[in-house]
Scaffold this motif. Structure first.
Motif, PDB file in Angstrom:
ATOM      1  N   ASP B  85      55.431 -22.390 -11.253  1.00 59.46           N
ATOM      2  CA  ASP B  85      56.203 -21.203 -11.676  1.00 59.46           C
ATOM      3  C   ASP B  85      55.467 -20.437 -12.761  1.00 59.46           C
ATOM      4  O   ASP B  85      55.436 -19.208 -12.751  1.00 59.46           O
ATOM      5  CB  ASP B  85      57.576 -21.625 -12.201  1.00 59.46           C
ATOM      6  CG  ASP B  85      58.560 -21.827 -11.071  1.00 59.46           C
ATOM      7  OD1 ASP B  85      58.256 -21.351  -9.959  1.00 59.46           O
ATOM      8  OD2 ASP B  85      59.601 -22.457 -11.295  1.00 59.46           O
ATOM      9  N   ARG B  88      52.904 -18.527 -11.105  1.00 60.87           N
ATOM     10  CA  ARG B  88      53.484 -17.398 -10.361  1.00 60.87           C
ATOM     11  C   ARG B  88      53.721 -16.237 -11.303  1.00 60.87           C
ATOM     12  O   ARG B  88      53.428 -15.094 -10.994  1.00 60.87           O
ATOM     13  CB  ARG B  88      54.816 -17.808  -9.722  1.00 60.87           C
ATOM     14  CG  ARG B  88      54.640 -18.545  -8.436  1.00 60.87           C
ATOM     15  CD  ARG B  88      55.948 -18.752  -7.716  1.00 60.87           C
ATOM     16  NE  ARG B  88      55.712 -19.735  -6.683  1.00 60.87           N
ATOM     17  CZ  ARG B  88      55.999 -21.012  -6.792  1.00 60.87           C
ATOM     18  NH1 ARG B  88      56.615 -21.461  -7.873  1.00 60.87           N
ATOM     19  NH2 ARG B  88      55.700 -21.847  -5.837  1.00 60.87           N
ATOM     20  N   GLN B  89      54.266 -16.582 -12.467  1.00 60.71           N
ATOM     21  CA  GLN B  89      54.559 -15.535 -13.440  1.00 60.71           C
ATOM     22  C   GLN B  89      53.271 -14.830 -13.866  1.00 60.71           C
ATOM     23  O   GLN B  89      53.203 -13.611 -13.944  1.00 60.71           O
ATOM     24  CB  GLN B  89      55.267 -16.163 -14.655  1.00 60.71           C
ATOM     25  CG  GLN B  89      55.751 -15.150 -15.676  1.00 60.71           C
ATOM     26  CD  GLN B  89      56.721 -14.141 -15.064  1.00 60.71           C
ATOM     27  OE1 GLN B  89      57.705 -14.520 -14.441  1.00 60.71           O
ATOM     28  NE2 GLN B  89      56.425 -12.861 -15.212  1.00 60.71           N
ATOM     29  N   VAL B  99      56.084 -12.503  -7.649  1.00 54.92           N
ATOM     30  CA  VAL B  99      55.700 -13.512  -6.670  1.00 54.92           C
ATOM     31  C   VAL B  99      56.912 -14.422  -6.497  1.00 54.92           C
ATOM     32  O   VAL B  99      57.354 -15.064  -7.445  1.00 54.92           O
ATOM     33  CB  VAL B  99      54.491 -14.323  -7.174  1.00 54.92           C
ATOM     34  CG1 VAL B  99      54.140 -15.430  -6.185  1.00 54.92           C
ATOM     35  CG2 VAL B  99      53.292 -13.412  -7.381  1.00 54.92           C
ATOM     36  N   ARG B 101      59.611 -17.400  -5.301  1.00 52.76           N
ATOM     37  CA  ARG B 101      59.575 -18.856  -5.166  1.00 52.76           C
ATOM     38  C   ARG B 101      59.920 -19.201  -3.724  1.00 52.76           C
ATOM     39  O   ARG B 101      60.896 -18.679  -3.187  1.00 52.76           O
ATOM     40  CB  ARG B 101      60.609 -19.503  -6.091  1.00 52.76           C
ATOM     41  CG  ARG B 101      60.311 -19.345  -7.540  1.00 52.76           C
ATOM     42  CD  ARG B 101      61.366 -20.081  -8.353  1.00 52.76           C
ATOM     43  NE  ARG B 101      60.940 -21.426  -8.729  1.00 52.76           N
ATOM     44  CZ  ARG B 101      61.644 -22.513  -8.540  1.00 52.76           C
ATOM     45  NH1 ARG B 101      62.800 -22.454  -7.943  1.00 52.76           N
ATOM     46  NH2 ARG B 101      61.188 -23.684  -8.931  1.00 52.76           N
ATOM     47  N   ASP B 127      52.124 -26.343  -2.510  1.00 51.71           N
ATOM     48  CA  ASP B 127      51.894 -26.579  -3.936  1.00 51.71           C
ATOM     49  C   ASP B 127      50.737 -27.552  -4.115  1.00 51.71           C
ATOM     50  O   ASP B 127      49.861 -27.374  -4.955  1.00 51.71           O
ATOM     51  CB  ASP B 127      53.140 -27.199  -4.591  1.00 51.71           C
ATOM     52  CG  ASP B 127      54.170 -26.153  -4.961  1.00 51.71           C
ATOM     53  OD1 ASP B 127      53.898 -24.967  -4.698  1.00 51.71           O
ATOM     54  OD2 ASP B 127      55.223 -26.524  -5.493  1.00 51.71           O
ATOM     55  N   ARG B 216      48.763 -16.257  -5.332  1.00 53.50           N
ATOM     56  CA  ARG B 216      49.838 -15.691  -4.526  1.00 53.50           C
ATOM     57  C   ARG B 216      49.767 -16.191  -3.081  1.00 53.50           C
ATOM     58  O   ARG B 216      50.782 -16.489  -2.469  1.00 53.50           O
ATOM     59  CB  ARG B 216      49.772 -14.168  -4.550  1.00 53.50           C
ATOM     60  CG  ARG B 216      50.975 -13.566  -3.852  1.00 53.50           C
ATOM     61  CD  ARG B 216      51.037 -12.097  -4.000  1.00 53.50           C
ATOM     62  NE  ARG B 216      49.918 -11.452  -3.330  1.00 53.50           N
ATOM     63  CZ  ARG B 216      49.773 -10.147  -3.253  1.00 53.50           C
ATOM     64  NH1 ARG B 216      50.656  -9.359  -3.823  1.00 53.50           N
ATOM     65  NH2 ARG B 216      48.754  -9.609  -2.631  1.00 53.50           N
ATOM     66  N   LEU B 219      51.129 -19.789  -3.345  1.00 56.39           N
ATOM     67  CA  LEU B 219      52.409 -20.092  -3.998  1.00 56.39           C
ATOM     68  C   LEU B 219      53.551 -19.173  -3.578  1.00 56.39           C
ATOM     69  O   LEU B 219      54.713 -19.490  -3.798  1.00 56.39           O
ATOM     70  CB  LEU B 219      52.255 -20.033  -5.521  1.00 56.39           C
ATOM     71  CG  LEU B 219      51.444 -21.169  -6.124  1.00 56.39           C
ATOM     72  CD1 LEU B 219      51.505 -21.107  -7.628  1.00 56.39           C
ATOM     73  CD2 LEU B 219      51.938 -22.516  -5.631  1.00 56.39           C
ATOM     74  N   ALA B 220      53.238 -18.013  -2.991  1.00 57.05           N
ATOM     75  CA  ALA B 220      54.320 -17.150  -2.521  1.00 57.05           C
ATOM     76  C   ALA B 220      54.807 -17.660  -1.178  1.00 57.05           C
ATOM     77  O   ALA B 220      54.067 -18.366  -0.485  1.00 57.05           O
ATOM     78  CB  ALA B 220      53.823 -15.717  -2.400  1.00 57.05           C
TER      79      ALA B 220
END
Lengths: 214, 445
Positions: B85, B88-89, B99, B101, B127, B216, B219-220
């Motif tokens: 996370d 992602r941020q 992006v 979760r 992940d 991205r 993880l997206a």
């Protein structure tokens, strides 16, 4: 008295014609759509017109728009607008030319034939007649207005009846007081609303307008 | 569901640094890159931590059979997700777009079910892949950027380094063919410093962006996961809509049955009786007719209210703009309306928007004790299409404290908007002021 009727539902149109003929009006035309209404009003120039807000071809507020347009050409042409519902927004628009001689009533008011015909005659004579629903909504709404806060509950009541187009005599009868008391109340209302003293009856309309325009 | 999700916070750093015409532009670019440099160091360490997490996760997975592995997997999964996370941020900040979760929602039933959901979730395995990839690409991208900067600083200060260290250490910076004999000679290497710094300056944000893209891509949510989420969301909002609609129909049926219909029957009865009494008792007939008229009036009033609840006539006549103005006029609290609309919107959107605003307004009148209410409705078209978003805002200067959890009507509004993929955000700290923001995707006609 010559009258034009604009109503798209045949049943209601016939009913209105019957009511007015029974009350010694001359129904010079009865139309069922906006364009015909404009034509009838501009060519026939009746003493008063009864118009349904919702008319073909748009079935929205065609009737209302039509009479607002016509009154630009013929200022002060007496019009009574009937509607299945009354909306303060439309009342304002109707009175925006400040020429008086308009009525805006719920269709239900037709049921009280005597009162309804009297209202139409008042408008034909140059008065303003607002539906009690519009008036009471206004009085509730405007209670924050500084001018209005100066009015006593009794004066509120008088003003509300005045906006419904009633004469001082009729108001006196409704409120079980003497006509003299009513004129005292109306005088006070005019003073509190800052309306100049004048000869004509027009101050009654101006008082109602003052409320409609907040 | 995404109704109550907070605003996406993107960092305030300027992102386009194409032009550095003025000194301010250069300074901003420099600040940005030095910021990135700090991040590079953090993310480099993060890459290491990620590798640690990966090891932990893999180990705990292999010992699931032993029992202790189960809580270990759950804990390490939570840690991996938290770690992802953060990235992602970071990637969202770099790319200036959120992006999402991708994880499947955790079921409420027991740890075994939970564990199974986690293991079954493709996002878990992505992940995992990302942790591996990040520990390699991360080193390359952040490491390279960091290394370029370090080289720049190193060569700029080469004479100093040469002077401070024992003379044999930094004598052959470019191999045996190039031997330095004195501090003066070592100045020959200083020009390499600006060269490396320039290289660092030009590549820093690109390398960061490259890494953000890698993050991205792993993880997206995948297109498939996005579809799956969308379907779940649509199914839920459809169920809500169907429920609401059925409830509404029941209410209308009941109102007609108990109200207007009953009154018409009573009207017919009065008229029938009047007909019968006409020859004998004209006075009674008059009274019956008066009653009949009164009954007709109340039936009409009821029908009017009913129609208003289904679709306000002024909305049909004047569209959203006129209907909201009429609403404001009838409101006991002074209410201002600002609209920016390109003519009429599709009828279902107008209706949903009107009822949403009306409900929120009613809520404000009832609970907020406000002096003034402001309604703003604005349609923003997406470029090059007729579709767009209708943004509605109802704010008051009342006492605040409105929330979706209170027994307020806001839940109903959320459901109403949900049927159109609309959202509602509440910003109402205790003590006020309150601002309710709603959005409704639509096409303008």
């Amino acid at each position: 008295m010559r009258i034009v009727i604009a109503e798209d539902l045949a049943l209601l149109r016939e009913g209105l014609i019957r009511i007015f003929q029974a009350n010694d009006f001359e129904v010079v035309d009865a139309v069922d759509n906006g364009p015909s209404l404009i034509r009838a009003l501009t060519t026939l120039r009746p003493d008063v017109a009864i118009v349904d807000v919702r008319l073909p071809p748009t079935f929205t507020d065609e009737g209302l728009r039509a009479v607002i347009d016509v009154r630009k050409q013929i200022p002060g042409l007496p019009i009574v607008v009937l509607s299945q519902y009354v909306e303060q927004l439309y009342a304002r628009e109707l009175m925006s030319d400040r020429a008086g001689a308009v009525g805006y009533l719920l269709k239900d008011r037709v049921l009280d034939v005597g009162q309804f015909v009297a209202n139409v005659r008042q408008v034909a004579a140059g008065s303003t007649v607002m539906d009690p629903n519009v008036v009471s909504a206004l009085l509730n709404h405007r209670s924050a207005d500084p001018h209005l806060q100066e009015l006593t509950p009794r004066e509120h009541e008088v003003l509300s009846l005045m906006a419904q187009g009633r004469s001082n005599a009729a108001i006196a009868g409704r409120m079980f007081v003497s006509e003299k008391t009513v004129s005292k109340h109306t005088y006070n209302i005019f003073i509190k609303l800052g309306l100049e003293q004048s000869e004509d009856d027009n101050r009654r309309i101006l008082a109602v307008l003052a409320y409609l325009e907040g | 569901m995404t109704y109550s999700r907070g605003r996406h916070s993107s960092s305030g750093r300027p992102r386009s640094e194409k032009h550095s015409a003025g000194g301010a532009g250069l300074r901003a670019g420099l600040t940005l890159r030095i910021g990135l440099l700090g991040w590079s160091l953090l993310l480099l360490l993060g890459g290491l931590l990620g590798f640690g997490l990966l090891t932990l996760w893999t180990t705990s997975l292999t010992v699931v059979a032993l029992g202790v592995g189960v809580p270990l997997v759950l804990v390490s999964t939570a840690m991996v997700r938290w770690f992802a996370d953060l990235h992602r941020q970071w990637a969202a900040d770099q790319l200036s777009e959120p992006v999402a979760r991708p994880y499947l929602p955790a079921p409420d039933a027991g740890w075994l079910k939970g564990l199974w959901t986690i293991l079954r979730d493709p996002a878990t395995w992505r992940d995992w892949a990302w942790l591996v990839a990040n520990s390699i690409t991360g080193w390359f991208t952040y490491g390279l950027s960091f290394l370029l900067f370090l080289c720049g600083v190193f060569y700029l200060s080469y004479p100093l380094v040469y002077a401070l260290t024992p003379s044999q250490v930094f004598r052959t910076p470019l191999g045996n063919a190039f031997r330095l004999h004195s501090v003066q000679e070592s100045f020959a290497l200083v020009p390499l410093g600006p060269l490396f710094l320039l290289l660092w300056y030009t590549t820093a944000s690109r390398l960061a962006k490259l890494n953000a893209l890698i993050i991205r891509s792993l993880l997206a949510p995948t297109a498939q996961a996005q579809l799956r989420n969308r379907i779940a969301q649509l199914a839920a909002s459809r169920a809500d809509t169907v429920d609401t609609q059925a409830g509404e129909l029941r209410r209308i049926e009941r109102d007609l049955h108990d109200g207007a219909q009953a009154r018409l029957v009573s009207l017919g009865m009065s008229l029938g009786l009047a007909e019968q009494l006409l020859p004998d008792d004209p006075h009674a007939v008059q009274q019956l007719l008066a009653e009949a008229r009164a009954t007709t009036s109340s039936a009409l009033a009821e029908l009017r209210d009913l129609v208003h609840g289904i679709h306000p006539p002024v909305l049909a006549d004047r569209g959203l703009d006129g209907a909201l103005r009429a609403l404001a006029l009838a409101n006991p609290i002074p209410t201002s309306v600002v609209t920016r609309l390109p003519g009429r919107l599709p009828a279902p959107v107008e209706s949903a928007a009107y009822f949403a605003v009306a409900e929120v307004l009613a809520n404000a009148i009832k609970h907020a004790h406000a002096q003034h209410i402001e309604i703003t409705v604005e349609f923003t078209a997406h470029p090059s299409t007729t579709a767009g978003v209708l943004a509605m805002r109802v704010s008051d200067d009342g006492r605040g404290g409105a929330s979706l959890d209170g027994g307020s009507g806001l839940r109903g509004v959320v459901r109403r908007l949900g049927a159109f993929d609309g959202t509602l955000l509440v910003d109402s700290p205790p003590g006020g002021p309150t601002e309710i923001r709603m959005s409704l995707p639509c096409a303008s006609s």
